[in-house]
Design a protein around this motif. Structure first.
Motif, PDB file in Angstrom:
ATOM      1  N   VAL A   1      26.260  55.354  66.132  1.00 42.14           N
ATOM      2  CA  VAL A   1      26.576  56.466  65.146  1.00 42.14           C
ATOM      3  C   VAL A   1      27.315  57.415  65.795  1.00 42.14           C
ATOM      4  CG1 VAL A   1      26.091  57.857  62.971  1.00 42.14           C
ATOM      5  CG2 VAL A   1      24.618  55.737  63.542  1.00 42.14           C
TER       6      VAL A   1
ATOM      7  N   VAL B   1      30.792  60.300  65.176  1.00 40.05           N
ATOM      8  CA  VAL B   1      31.676  60.953  64.218  1.00 40.05           C
ATOM      9  C   VAL B   1      32.535  61.848  65.097  1.00 40.05           C
ATOM     10  CG1 VAL B   1      32.587  62.219  62.340  1.00 40.05           C
ATOM     11  CG2 VAL B   1      30.596  60.780  62.038  1.00 40.05           C
TER      12      VAL B   1
ATOM     13  N   ARG C   1      34.132  66.124  61.848  1.00 40.11           N
ATOM     14  CA  ARG C   1      32.787  66.250  61.475  1.00 40.11           C
ATOM     15  C   ARG C   1      32.961  66.800  59.823  1.00 40.11           C
ATOM     16  NH1 ARG C   1      29.916  67.805  66.219  1.00 40.11           N
ATOM     17  NH2 ARG C   1      29.718  65.839  67.303  1.00 40.11           N
ATOM     18  N   ARG C   2      31.753  66.567  59.331  1.00 40.02           N
ATOM     19  CA  ARG C   2      31.618  67.299  58.145  1.00 40.02           C
ATOM     20  C   ARG C   2      32.463  66.943  56.997  1.00 40.02           C
ATOM     21  NH1 ARG C   2      27.998  67.377  61.074  1.00 40.02           N
ATOM     22  NH2 ARG C   2      26.567  68.901  61.836  1.00 40.02           N
TER      23      ARG C   2
ATOM     24  N   GLY D   1      32.183  64.001  55.536  1.00 36.77           N
ATOM     25  CA  GLY D   1      31.345  62.947  54.878  1.00 36.77           C
ATOM     26  C   GLY D   1      31.898  61.355  55.463  1.00 36.77           C
TER      27      GLY D   1
ATOM     28  N   ARG E   1      28.039  59.855  55.767  1.00 32.19           N
ATOM     29  CA  ARG E   1      27.620  59.531  54.700  1.00 32.19           C
ATOM     30  C   ARG E   1      28.250  58.322  54.226  1.00 32.19           C
ATOM     31  NH1 ARG E   1      24.318  61.280  50.260  1.00 32.19           N
ATOM     32  NH2 ARG E   1      23.636  63.128  51.766  1.00 32.19           N
TER      33      ARG E   1
ATOM     34  N   SER F   1      19.397  60.662  67.611  1.00 27.00           N
ATOM     35  CA  SER F   1      19.733  61.860  68.816  1.00 27.00           C
ATOM     36  C   SER F   1      19.304  62.890  68.297  1.00 27.00           C
ATOM     37  CB  SER F   1      21.107  61.553  69.083  1.00 27.00           C
ATOM     38  OG  SER F   1      21.942  61.923  67.970  1.00 27.00           O
ATOM     39  N   GLU F   2      19.115  63.333  67.155  1.00 30.66           N
ATOM     40  CA  GLU F   2      18.847  64.694  66.744  1.00 30.66           C
ATOM     41  C   GLU F   2      17.737  64.417  65.418  1.00 30.66           C
ATOM     42  OE1 GLU F   2      21.764  67.401  65.439  1.00 30.66           O
ATOM     43  OE2 GLU F   2      23.010  66.496  66.856  1.00 30.66           O
TER      44      GLU F   2
HETATM   45  C1  LIG Z   1      25.647  63.344  63.460  1.00 29.46           C
HETATM   46  C2  LIG Z   1      27.108  62.970  62.931  1.00 29.46           C
HETATM   47  C3  LIG Z   1      27.119  61.590  62.975  1.00 29.46           C
HETATM   48  C4  LIG Z   1      27.296  63.531  61.537  1.00 29.46           C
HETATM   49  O1  LIG Z   1      28.678  62.951  61.182  1.00 29.46           O
HETATM   50  P1  LIG Z   1      29.468  63.551  59.923  1.00 29.46           P
HETATM   51  O2  LIG Z   1      30.565  62.665  59.763  1.00 29.46           O
HETATM   52  O3  LIG Z   1      29.828  64.977  60.320  1.00 29.46           O
HETATM   53  O4  LIG Z   1      28.299  64.002  58.757  1.00 29.46           O
HETATM   54  P2  LIG Z   1      28.751  63.883  57.032  1.00 29.46           P
HETATM   55  O5  LIG Z   1      29.981  64.777  56.951  1.00 29.46           O
HETATM   56  O6  LIG Z   1      28.840  62.817  56.563  1.00 29.46           O
HETATM   57  O7  LIG Z   1      27.465  64.542  56.584  1.00 29.46           O
HETATM   58  C5  LIG Z   1      26.345  63.920  56.110  1.00 29.46           C
HETATM   59  C6  LIG Z   1      25.284  64.764  55.808  1.00 29.46           C
HETATM   60  O8  LIG Z   1      24.357  65.047  57.145  1.00 29.46           O
HETATM   61  C7  LIG Z   1      24.642  66.205  57.422  1.00 29.46           C
HETATM   62  N1  LIG Z   1      24.348  66.653  58.663  1.00 29.46           N
HETATM   63  C8  LIG Z   1      25.646  65.943  59.416  1.00 29.46           C
HETATM   64  N2  LIG Z   1      25.430  66.163  60.699  1.00 29.46           N
HETATM   65  C9  LIG Z   1      24.064  66.641  61.217  1.00 29.46           C
HETATM   66  C10 LIG Z   1      23.434  67.167  62.038  1.00 29.46           C
HETATM   67  N3  LIG Z   1      23.660  67.247  63.285  1.00 29.46           N
HETATM   68  N4  LIG Z   1      22.181  67.706  61.833  1.00 29.46           N
HETATM   69  C11 LIG Z   1      21.855  67.943  60.427  1.00 29.46           C
HETATM   70  N5  LIG Z   1      22.595  67.561  59.205  1.00 29.46           N
HETATM   71  C12 LIG Z   1      23.674  67.050  59.712  1.00 29.46           C
HETATM   72  C13 LIG Z   1      25.746  67.349  56.348  1.00 29.46           C
HETATM   73  O9  LIG Z   1      25.287  68.464  56.618  1.00 29.46           O
HETATM   74  C14 LIG Z   1      25.510  66.280  55.424  1.00 29.46           C
HETATM   75  O10 LIG Z   1      24.562  66.605  54.358  1.00 29.46           O
HETATM   76  P3  LIG Z   1      24.610  66.539  52.853  1.00 29.46           P
HETATM   77  O11 LIG Z   1      25.566  65.171  52.570  1.00 29.46           O
HETATM   78  O12 LIG Z   1      23.232  66.426  52.527  1.00 29.46           O
HETATM   79  O13 LIG Z   1      25.824  67.728  52.329  1.00 29.46           O
HETATM   80  C15 LIG Z   1      28.061  63.730  63.963  1.00 29.46           C
HETATM   81  O14 LIG Z   1      27.816  65.017  64.017  1.00 29.46           O
HETATM   82  C16 LIG Z   1      28.072  63.253  65.514  1.00 29.46           C
HETATM   83  O15 LIG Z   1      28.836  62.345  65.813  1.00 29.46           O
HETATM   84  N6  LIG Z   1      27.319  63.810  66.300  1.00 29.46           N
HETATM   85  C17 LIG Z   1      27.072  63.115  67.633  1.00 29.46           C
HETATM   86  C18 LIG Z   1      26.625  61.980  67.947  1.00 29.46           C
HETATM   87  C19 LIG Z   1      25.139  61.711  67.146  1.00 29.46           C
HETATM   88  O16 LIG Z   1      24.351  62.470  67.233  1.00 29.46           O
HETATM   89  N7  LIG Z   1      24.833  60.511  66.729  1.00 29.46           N
HETATM   90  C20 LIG Z   1      23.776  60.384  66.127  1.00 29.46           C
HETATM   91  C21 LIG Z   1      23.238  59.122  66.901  1.00 29.46           C
HETATM   92  S1  LIG Z   1      21.638  58.631  66.209  1.00 29.46           S
END
Ligand SMILES: CC(C)(COP(=O)(O)OP(=O)(O)OC[C@H]1O[C@@H](n2cnc3c(N)ncnc32)[C@H](O)[C@@H]1OP(=O)(O)O)[C@@H](O)C(=O)NCCC(=O)NCCS
Length: 439
Positions: A109, A111, A116-117, A119, A122, A145-146
């Motif tokens: 997973v 993005v 970012r942010r 959707g 989601r 990862s978090e």
């Molecule tokens: C984590 C990640 C995938 C989020 O992607 P994104 O497309 O920005 O997320 P979205 O815009 O769809 O947000 C979905 C929801 O998650 C929340 N969210 C997104 N990233 C978050 C984070 N790192 N910590 C807490 N909340 C997070 C958003 O606030 C949003 O909340 P809501 O729908 O309740 O308002 C992205 O930040 C990323 O690629 N991070 C690095 C790689 C990683 O950590 N991957 C996870 C592997 S397990």
């Protein structure tokens, strides 16, 4: 972002990874892998290693999802790479009594920081879980990862893990004698069959164990590094019970010097089909000369090693965190699949913001097997013994997290405190859950 605005900006595409006629990743697969590498700060593998990785993805039955930017900035990687990546595949989860349940395992997973942010996560998650339900999965799984990302999607942390250090100078002798014979072998010999045979036995008897990705094996057995290159520094040993030729445990390890000048023996993989094998292999690791400390990053909570050590203070927890997260998609199927320690009946009212599992369910356990009936489509608080969110139901499933602890945390609600206590006893697993699979 509204659905329309999202669809105007991105195209979501699902596909299966594949190779071209020379065995290299095809263009779509290559671009997706590049995007994942960027997300996780990984070095890009050489052509041969990349081809092998794709073979493993195919063997695991991966479905890949990419969110592609419709109007990329000129010259940006968005012209070919997806801005969001997501994968799923089948991964059985063991209940520890020889039975298991298939999970929709989610991985890769990412993005792109520039998107970012908006959707993407989601949308990819809801798309994938809907596909999971259509494919018949009762539960989804992932490692995170978090710690704060996945609860909002109904995932609960079901099993934790510890990185531990055991100092050699205070560890031995163990308080109880070990048994069996440990022999040093080559990783190639281990890879010839005995390694995976031991894992199968470990998996069947260990609650929380999950079948491993095909790509894990060459690394676990000491043949390759994480980058897919040939490993040159990994050693291996096996355990056999007294008087038996059958291997019932193995360990792979490497020795390194750390910043403090200590020589550290790092366990790469430790797999045991019996408690005797686990204990003996630890005793062996602690008796390897020219090393000060043994480090093991996959220790379970309630590790019997603490009790076995000559001085329990030789054992230090360096770090503890969540390991596998579970997301219930079908309450009836998942609760009917696991074994129970005692009989009893409870009614659970489950909330689920995404709707998959919402409702009120009656769980009746007789002779260790559960049958589940949905008694109401809505969340009937008055008519239930326990109220909880689907994320907390996922957390409880393996029996590693206690309903009474979640009640103390304010997450499981019950008028009668006997209800979470009964649920805890019913869910007691056959052994301490231990997950040594990463995906
Ligand atoms: C984590 C990640 C995938 C989020 O992607 P994104 O497309 O920005 O997320 P979205 O815009 O769809 O947000 C979905 C929801 O998650 C929340 N969210 C997104 N990233 C978050 C984070 N790192 N910590 C807490 N909340 C997070 C958003 O606030 C949003 O909340 P809501 O729908 O309740 O308002 C992205 O930040 C990323 O690629 N991070 C690095 C790689 C990683 O950590 N991957 C996870 C592997 S397990």
């Amino acid at each position: 972002m509204s659905n329309e605005a999202f669809d105007d900006r991105y195209e979501l595409r699902e596909f299966a990874p594949g190779t071209d006629d020379k065995g290299a990743p095809n263009a779509e697969t290559e671009a997706w892998m590049q995007a994942v590498g960027l997300g996780f700060h990984e070095t890009h593998p050489g052509e041969e290693a990349a081809g092998r990785m794709v073979e493993h993805f195919v063997e695991d039955g991966n479905t890949w999802l990419g969110a592609y930017v419709r109007r990329p900035a000129p010259g940006s990687v968005d012209e070919t790479w997806p801005a969001g990546t997501f994968a799923w595949f089948r991964k059985p989860l063991s209940w520890g009594d020889g039975s298991s349940i298939d999970t929709q395992a989610i991985s890769a997973v990412t993005v792109r920081p520039t998107e970012r942010r908006r959707g993407i996560l989601r949308r990819m998650m809801t798309h994938a879980l809907e596909r999971g339900v259509a494919e018949g999965y009762a539960v989804a799984s992932l490692t995170a990862s978090e710690g704060t990302i996945y609860r909002r999607f109904g995932f609960g942390s079901a099993i934790r893990e510890r990185a531990v250090s055991v100092r050699r100078d205070r560890a031995l002798p163990f308080l109880a004698p070990t048994s069996g014979v440990v022999s040093v072998v080559t990783p190639e010999w281990l890879a010839g069959g005995p390694g995976r045979a031991v894992f199968d036995r470990f998996d069947a008897r260990t609650p929380g164990s999950m079948v491993r990705n095909a790509g894990t094996w060459p690394v676990a057995l000491g043949l390759r590094t994480q980058d897919g290159e040939k490993a040159k520094d990994v050693r291996a040993a096996v355990h056999r019970p007294d008087g038996s030729d059958e291997v019932d445990g193995y360990v792979t390890w490497r020795v390194k010097e750390n910043r403090d000048g200590d020589t550290v023996l790092e366990v790469v993989d430790l797999v045991y089909a019996t408690d005797e094998a686990y204990l003996s292999l630890w005793e062996f690791l602690l008796s390897v000369d020219l090393n000060d400390v043994v480090k093991y990053n996959r220790s379970r909570l309630d590790d019997p090693i603490v009790a076995a050590l000559g001085d329990n203070r030789a054992y230090d927890v360096d770090h503890e965190e969540d390991h596998v997260w579970l997301r219930v998609l079908d309450v009836e199927a998942v609760l009917a699949s696991r074994p129970y320690a005692v009989d009893g009946s409870l009614t659970l009212a489950v909330t689920d913001a995404l709707g998959f599992a919402s409702g009120t369910y009656r769980l009746d356990v007789q002779e260790a097997r559960g049958s589940v009936t949905k008694v109401a489509d809505d969340v009937d608080v008055a008519g239930s013994d326990i109220q909880l969110d689907v994320a907390d139901l996922g957390a409880l499933l393996l029996g590693s997290v206690s309903p009474t602890t979640l009640a103390s945390a304010g997450l499981v609600r019950a008028v009668d405190p006997a209800a979470p206590a009964l649920l805890r006893t019913m869910l007691t697993p056959p052994r301490t859950p231990h997950g040594i699979t990463y995906f």
